[in-house]
Design a protein around this motif. Structure first.
Motif, PDB file in Angstrom:
ATOM      1  N   VAL A 385       9.045  -3.226  -5.754  1.00 36.17           N
ATOM      2  CA  VAL A 385       8.680  -3.192  -4.138  1.00 36.17           C
ATOM      3  C   VAL A 385       9.525  -4.248  -3.314  1.00 36.17           C
ATOM      4  O   VAL A 385       9.139  -5.360  -3.543  1.00 36.17           O
ATOM      5  CB  VAL A 385       7.249  -2.886  -3.959  1.00 36.17           C
ATOM      6  N   VAL A 386      10.353  -3.738  -2.343  1.00 40.01           N
ATOM      7  CA  VAL A 386      11.012  -4.871  -1.662  1.00 40.01           C
ATOM      8  C   VAL A 386      10.291  -4.832  -0.132  1.00 40.01           C
ATOM      9  O   VAL A 386      10.601  -5.868   0.615  1.00 40.01           O
ATOM     10  CB  VAL A 386      12.531  -4.474  -1.437  1.00 40.01           C
ATOM     11  N   ALA A 387       9.677  -4.025   0.314  1.00 43.61           N
ATOM     12  CA  ALA A 387       8.897  -3.983   1.629  1.00 43.61           C
ATOM     13  C   ALA A 387       7.588  -3.126   1.634  1.00 43.61           C
ATOM     14  O   ALA A 387       7.710  -1.853   0.753  1.00 43.61           O
ATOM     15  CB  ALA A 387       9.968  -3.425   2.474  1.00 43.61           C
ATOM     16  N   SER A 388       6.622  -3.311   2.113  1.00 40.48           N
ATOM     17  CA  SER A 388       5.569  -2.690   2.238  1.00 40.48           C
ATOM     18  C   SER A 388       4.709  -2.775   3.657  1.00 40.48           C
ATOM     19  O   SER A 388       4.839  -3.959   4.211  1.00 40.48           O
ATOM     20  CB  SER A 388       4.574  -3.033   1.006  1.00 40.48           C
ATOM     21  N   TRP A 389       3.925  -1.848   3.685  1.00 39.82           N
ATOM     22  CA  TRP A 389       2.809  -1.927   4.806  1.00 39.82           C
ATOM     23  C   TRP A 389       1.599  -1.191   4.539  1.00 39.82           C
ATOM     24  O   TRP A 389       1.630  -0.090   3.997  1.00 39.82           O
ATOM     25  CB  TRP A 389       3.591  -1.249   6.046  1.00 39.82           C
ATOM     26  N   GLY A 390       0.458  -1.947   4.912  1.00 43.83           N
ATOM     27  CA  GLY A 390      -0.794  -1.120   4.855  1.00 43.83           C
ATOM     28  C   GLY A 390      -1.314  -1.848   3.503  1.00 43.83           C
ATOM     29  O   GLY A 390      -0.674  -2.510   2.755  1.00 43.83           O
ATOM     30  N   ASP A 391      -2.637  -1.119   3.031  1.00 44.17           N
ATOM     31  CA  ASP A 391      -3.145  -1.368   1.936  1.00 44.17           C
ATOM     32  C   ASP A 391      -2.933  -0.488   0.928  1.00 44.17           C
ATOM     33  O   ASP A 391      -3.009   0.829   0.967  1.00 44.17           O
ATOM     34  CB  ASP A 391      -4.774  -1.198   2.124  1.00 44.17           C
ATOM     35  N   ARG A 392      -2.424  -0.852  -0.351  1.00 47.61           N
ATOM     36  CA  ARG A 392      -1.768   0.150  -1.298  1.00 47.61           C
ATOM     37  C   ARG A 392      -3.280   0.940  -2.120  1.00 47.61           C
ATOM     38  O   ARG A 392      -4.056  -0.044  -2.407  1.00 47.61           O
ATOM     39  CB  ARG A 392      -1.057  -0.636  -2.394  1.00 47.61           C
ATOM     40  N   GLY A 393      -3.173   2.005  -2.088  1.00 49.51           N
ATOM     41  CA  GLY A 393      -4.322   2.706  -2.451  1.00 49.51           C
ATOM     42  C   GLY A 393      -3.661   3.889  -3.619  1.00 49.51           C
ATOM     43  O   GLY A 393      -2.673   3.550  -4.271  1.00 49.51           O
ATOM     44  N   GLU A 394      -3.967   4.993  -3.554  1.00 51.91           N
ATOM     45  CA  GLU A 394      -3.317   6.035  -4.518  1.00 51.91           C
ATOM     46  C   GLU A 394      -2.161   6.562  -3.981  1.00 51.91           C
ATOM     47  O   GLU A 394      -2.141   7.047  -2.825  1.00 51.91           O
ATOM     48  CB  GLU A 394      -4.464   7.207  -4.835  1.00 51.91           C
ATOM     49  N   VAL A 395      -0.975   6.388  -4.620  1.00 50.97           N
ATOM     50  CA  VAL A 395       0.271   6.858  -4.312  1.00 50.97           C
ATOM     51  C   VAL A 395       0.369   8.377  -4.400  1.00 50.97           C
ATOM     52  O   VAL A 395       0.061   8.993  -5.266  1.00 50.97           O
ATOM     53  CB  VAL A 395       1.527   6.160  -4.830  1.00 50.97           C
ATOM     54  N   ALA A 396       0.552   9.170  -3.274  1.00 52.56           N
ATOM     55  CA  ALA A 396       0.615  10.399  -2.975  1.00 52.56           C
ATOM     56  C   ALA A 396       1.984  10.993  -3.053  1.00 52.56           C
ATOM     57  O   ALA A 396       2.307  12.222  -3.481  1.00 52.56           O
ATOM     58  CB  ALA A 396      -0.235  10.817  -1.900  1.00 52.56           C
ATOM     59  N   GLU A 397       2.886  10.348  -2.178  1.00 48.60           N
ATOM     60  CA  GLU A 397       4.143  10.698  -2.197  1.00 48.60           C
ATOM     61  C   GLU A 397       5.198   9.919  -2.266  1.00 48.60           C
ATOM     62  O   GLU A 397       5.197   8.825  -2.095  1.00 48.60           O
ATOM     63  CB  GLU A 397       4.287  11.341  -0.675  1.00 48.60           C
ATOM     64  N   ARG A 398       6.358  10.546  -2.993  1.00 51.61           N
ATOM     65  CA  ARG A 398       7.504   9.510  -3.418  1.00 51.61           C
ATOM     66  C   ARG A 398       8.806  10.268  -2.879  1.00 51.61           C
ATOM     67  O   ARG A 398       9.092  11.515  -3.505  1.00 51.61           O
ATOM     68  CB  ARG A 398       7.867   9.266  -5.023  1.00 51.61           C
ATOM     69  N   VAL A 399       9.503   9.731  -2.142  1.00 51.68           N
ATOM     70  CA  VAL A 399      10.733  10.416  -1.497  1.00 51.68           C
ATOM     71  C   VAL A 399      12.006   9.624  -2.092  1.00 51.68           C
ATOM     72  O   VAL A 399      12.088   8.327  -1.488  1.00 51.68           O
ATOM     73  CB  VAL A 399      10.705  10.383  -0.083  1.00 51.68           C
ATOM     74  N   PRO A 400      12.812  10.271  -2.705  1.00 49.62           N
ATOM     75  CA  PRO A 400      14.047   9.563  -3.123  1.00 49.62           C
ATOM     76  C   PRO A 400      14.882   9.397  -1.795  1.00 49.62           C
ATOM     77  O   PRO A 400      15.191  10.158  -0.959  1.00 49.62           O
ATOM     78  CB  PRO A 400      14.708  10.639  -4.010  1.00 49.62           C
ATOM     79  N   LEU A 401      15.637   8.150  -1.910  1.00 47.79           N
ATOM     80  CA  LEU A 401      16.582   7.978  -0.767  1.00 47.79           C
ATOM     81  C   LEU A 401      18.171   7.724  -1.570  1.00 47.79           C
ATOM     82  O   LEU A 401      18.479   7.040  -2.397  1.00 47.79           O
ATOM     83  CB  LEU A 401      16.213   6.548  -0.148  1.00 47.79           C
ATOM     84  N   HIS A 406      24.497   8.364  -3.783  1.00 45.55           N
ATOM     85  CA  HIS A 406      23.995   7.407  -4.689  1.00 45.55           C
ATOM     86  C   HIS A 406      22.588   7.029  -4.617  1.00 45.55           C
ATOM     87  O   HIS A 406      22.062   7.039  -3.285  1.00 45.55           O
ATOM     88  CB  HIS A 406      24.810   5.973  -4.656  1.00 45.55           C
ATOM     89  N   ASP A 407      21.808   6.906  -5.703  1.00 47.82           N
ATOM     90  CA  ASP A 407      20.230   6.741  -5.532  1.00 47.82           C
ATOM     91  C   ASP A 407      20.208   5.098  -5.073  1.00 47.82           C
ATOM     92  O   ASP A 407      20.517   4.318  -5.759  1.00 47.82           O
ATOM     93  CB  ASP A 407      19.558   7.049  -6.672  1.00 47.82           C
ATOM     94  N   VAL A 408      19.577   4.976  -3.901  1.00 48.55           N
ATOM     95  CA  VAL A 408      19.485   3.478  -3.440  1.00 48.55           C
ATOM     96  C   VAL A 408      18.091   3.005  -3.444  1.00 48.55           C
ATOM     97  O   VAL A 408      17.959   1.824  -3.322  1.00 48.55           O
ATOM     98  CB  VAL A 408      19.983   3.501  -2.189  1.00 48.55           C
ATOM     99  N   GLY A 409      17.051   4.014  -3.475  1.00 47.50           N
ATOM    100  CA  GLY A 409      15.645   3.576  -3.533  1.00 47.50           C
ATOM    101  C   GLY A 409      14.776   4.677  -3.531  1.00 47.50           C
ATOM    102  O   GLY A 409      15.128   5.850  -3.449  1.00 47.50           O
ATOM    103  N   THR A 410      13.391   4.382  -3.251  1.00 47.54           N
ATOM    104  CA  THR A 410      12.555   5.251  -3.025  1.00 47.54           C
ATOM    105  C   THR A 410      11.545   4.983  -2.074  1.00 47.54           C
ATOM    106  O   THR A 410      11.127   3.621  -1.880  1.00 47.54           O
ATOM    107  CB  THR A 410      11.528   5.372  -4.438  1.00 47.54           C
TER     108      THR A 410
END
Length: 651
Positions: A385-401, A406-410
């Motif tokens: 994790v290089v940047a975040s916002w809010g309180d981490r709870g249950e991760v529901a969605e992951r979107v590839p970037l 080229h895959d640069v992150g998620t």
């Protein structure tokens, strides 16, 4: 929500609103006839309860048809709204010359509110929020609740309609209604039913407490609002029974529980139905505007248009009002999810205001969280994790970037999204990927700059060591010997000549050392012969100890690539001759998109855990400084195999 499911919401909710509007439409006429006001006769409570429970219930059922809580809320709201509308019809009929079925309408209105009233503090709380009891042990409590509701309902069914006459003037003089001769269930049964209802209320509140104690932290935060709303609702109902002015309290008693449910939904994603709150806000706003509009029309134009025409005029305003209120409610609950253009503008403005390398991603995560109204957003690179916002709870969605295939992150979002929200993220993802790619380039640039500074300092330290400990003392000794020789020229010419001969040898050796230092910075064969010729010349230097075969057909290469390749090859050949005891070694170099250097020997190989000495460390560092890779294979009985890949662009 699709158009079809939207109509499944609009039609029943509009029906509930219309039932309440019909009740209010006849209120001016009832007041003219001298009937007790809507608050004093408890019809205001039924209007509020019909909308407070019916509208959210319809929305829950539209999203989850199997939801028992949703269906129970629909039944409660429908019973209250239908009962108050039927009662208003009956009151108008029996007080204003008669209407078809007005006596039976009064009879139905007299008891239909009872099961809906008692189900709220009993059955609803027992099965809230998932439609199930906390455990099978709570089945007796549900049975007692149903028994209490059944007895109370039957008691009111068998009571004379005029029982409600004690709240004020509701019926004309001498009115008896249907079943005037009945007196309800026996007193013992009535008492037992009351006791059952009280026990069920206590059990329902206790069930919420049990759920709270057994739940995790997230569910506890959800239940805090529900428990608070339920306790306040029950307290208000109890207070209304003890004070003479309890009618207004009863009218508002259902509001705390509905408010608690709404807060739990919007703040903690209860049921994952934020659409419930969005539509409830929309219809709530419509209801307020509708009732205010009707009151204005009824009291200003009611005498000219009539109550029925006023109700029709207000009803015609429902749909356009709903469209406007729905848009505002969606923006409140979902932010800019339904406006991709506005979301892109806000994201672009946020990125353009960013300052440092870390700041853009942090700002971007915060803006996405605000745009989508989600509790947590994070950006991951290479699993970190290089940047975040809010309180981490249950991760529901992951979107590839992806950037340039080229895959640069998620992009990580802490909420289950609707299909249309995923489409919005798909539109935002390329722009987010550009920012992530820029962040990665910036971070790589910083790391490369740091390595470059470290390498330059290391090279300076080495030169200082060579000059201070090698050339410096030698030149100082030469100066002393020259002074000594000068003094002996006249007294001992033979000794002076011997000293001068020794000085000549020392000076030539020093010149050789200086030349070696210079050559170490950039070997002359690279300038004279190119990388391929320099490698061939390097291989000849090991003749007699190691047979070196060089295969290289290379274009003109950048100077840093040539020097790194030459140094790595020289160190590898030295290791093969000195440590691996090899007799044959091949050096194969080719350049396409990247430069690949393969060096294979037939020596004894490395141990299973080779010590990272100066040579291996130097080769690895040289390759990584240029953004390349360093791979060393051994231990399979075939010698040592070195593979180095260097990018041909150093930007």
């Amino acid at each position: 929500m699709t158009d079809r499911s939207t109509w499944r919401v609009v039609v029943p909710v509009s029906a509930l609103v219309l039932l309440v509007a019909m009740t209010l439409a006849v209120e001016p006429r009832l007041r003219h006839l001298g009937v007790t006001g809507i608050v004093e006769r408890f019809d205001a409570f039924r209007c509020v309860a019909g909308l407070a429970f019916g509208v959210p219930g319809v929305l829950v059922v539209a999203q989850r048809p199997a939801s028992r809580v949703g269906w129970l809320m629909v039944v409660i709201g429908t019973a209250q709204a239908a009962g108050v509308a039927v009662g208003a019809y009956g009151l108008l009929g029996i007080n204003d010359g008669g209407l078809p079925g007005d006596d039976w309408a009064m009879w139905v209105s007299n008891w239909i509110w009872v099961p809906a009233y008692l189900a709220v503090p009993t059955v609803l709380l027992l099965i809230f929020p998932d439609g199930r009891l906390p455990s099978p042990r709570w089945r007796p409590a549900l049975t007692v609740a149903i028994a209490g509701i059944a007895v109370a309902t039957l008691d009111w069914i068998l009571q004379p309609v005029t029982l409600m006459g004690e709240v004020g003037r509701m019926y004309p003089p001498g009115y008896q209604g249907v079943f005037a001769h009945l007196t309800g269930v026996p007193q013992a049964v009535r008492t037992a039913g009351t006791v059952c209802s009280l026990i069920a209320v206590v059990a329902a509140v206790a069930s919420l407490v049990v759920r709270y104690r057994r739940s995790d932290e997230q569910m506890r935060r959800r239940l805090q609002w529900i428990v608070a709303g339920a306790l306040l609702t029950v307290s208000m109902l109890g207070l209304a029974l003890m004070v003479p002015w309890g009618a207004p309290i009863v009218a508002l008693a259902c509001v705390p529980l509905s408010a608690g449910v709404a807060v739990a939904v919007v703040a903690y994603r209860l049921w994952d139905l934020d659409l419930l709150l969005s539509r409830a806000l929309a219809f709530g706003a419509v209801s307020v505007l509708l009732l205010a509009g009707y009151a204005l029309i009824a009291f200003t134009l009611g005498g000219v248009l009539g109550a029925g025409a006023a109700a029709v005029l207000v009803a015609l305003a429902v749909h356009p009002l709903y469209l406007r209120a729905s848009a505002a409610a969606n923006r409140l609950v979902y932010g800019d999810r339904d406006d991709p253009a506005r979301a892109l503008r806000r994201l672009g403005a946020r990125l353009s205001d960013a300052g440092s390398l870390e700041d853009p991603l942090e700002r971007m995560a915060a803006e996405i969280g605000r745009v989508l109204r989600v509790p947590y957003v994070a950006v991951e690179e290479r699993g970190a994790v290089v940047a975040s916002w809010g309180d981490r709870g249950e991760v529901a969605e992951r979107v590839p970037l992806h950037h340039q295939s080229h895959d640069v992150g998620t992009l990580v979002v802490g909420e289950r999204l609707r299909p249309k929200d995923r489409r919005l993220l798909a539109e935002l993802a390329p722009h987010i990927a550009v920012a992530v790619h820029a962040h990665r380039l910036g971070a790589d640039l910083e790391r490369s700059h740091a390595r470059l500074l470290a390498a330059r300092q290391e090279e300076r330290d080495r030169l200082r060591y060579e000059l201070h400990d090698g050339v410096g003392p030698t030149l100082a000794a030469v100066a002393l010997q020259m002074d000594r020789g000068r003094r002996l020229v006249d007294t001992d010419p033979g000794k002076a000549k011997e000293i001068m001969d020794d000085l000549s040898a020392r000076i030539r050796a020093t010149v050789g050392n200086v030349r070696a230092i210079v050559n170490d910075l950039r070997p002359p064969p690279l300038d004279d012969l190119g990388l391929a010729g320099a490698l061939a010349e390097l291989g000849k230097g090991f003749a007699g100890h190691l047979a070196v075969e060089v295969e290289a057909d290379l274009p003109v290469l950048p100077a840093p690539i040539e020097l790194a390749t030459y140094r790595i090859a020289a160190e590898a050949l030295t290791n093969a001759a000195r440590h691996a005891k090899a007799s044959h070694c091949t050096v194969h170099v080719r350049a396409r998109d990247t430069l690949e250097l393969h060096i294979d020997d037939d020596g004894v190989g490395l141990s299973s855990a080779p010590r990272q000495g100066i040579g291996l460390t130097s080769m690895r560092r040289r390759s990584e400084e240029l953004g390349g890779t360093f791979e060393l294979r051994s231990g399979d009985g075939t010698g040592t195999h070195l593979i180095v890949r260097l990018p041909l662009t150093t930007s």
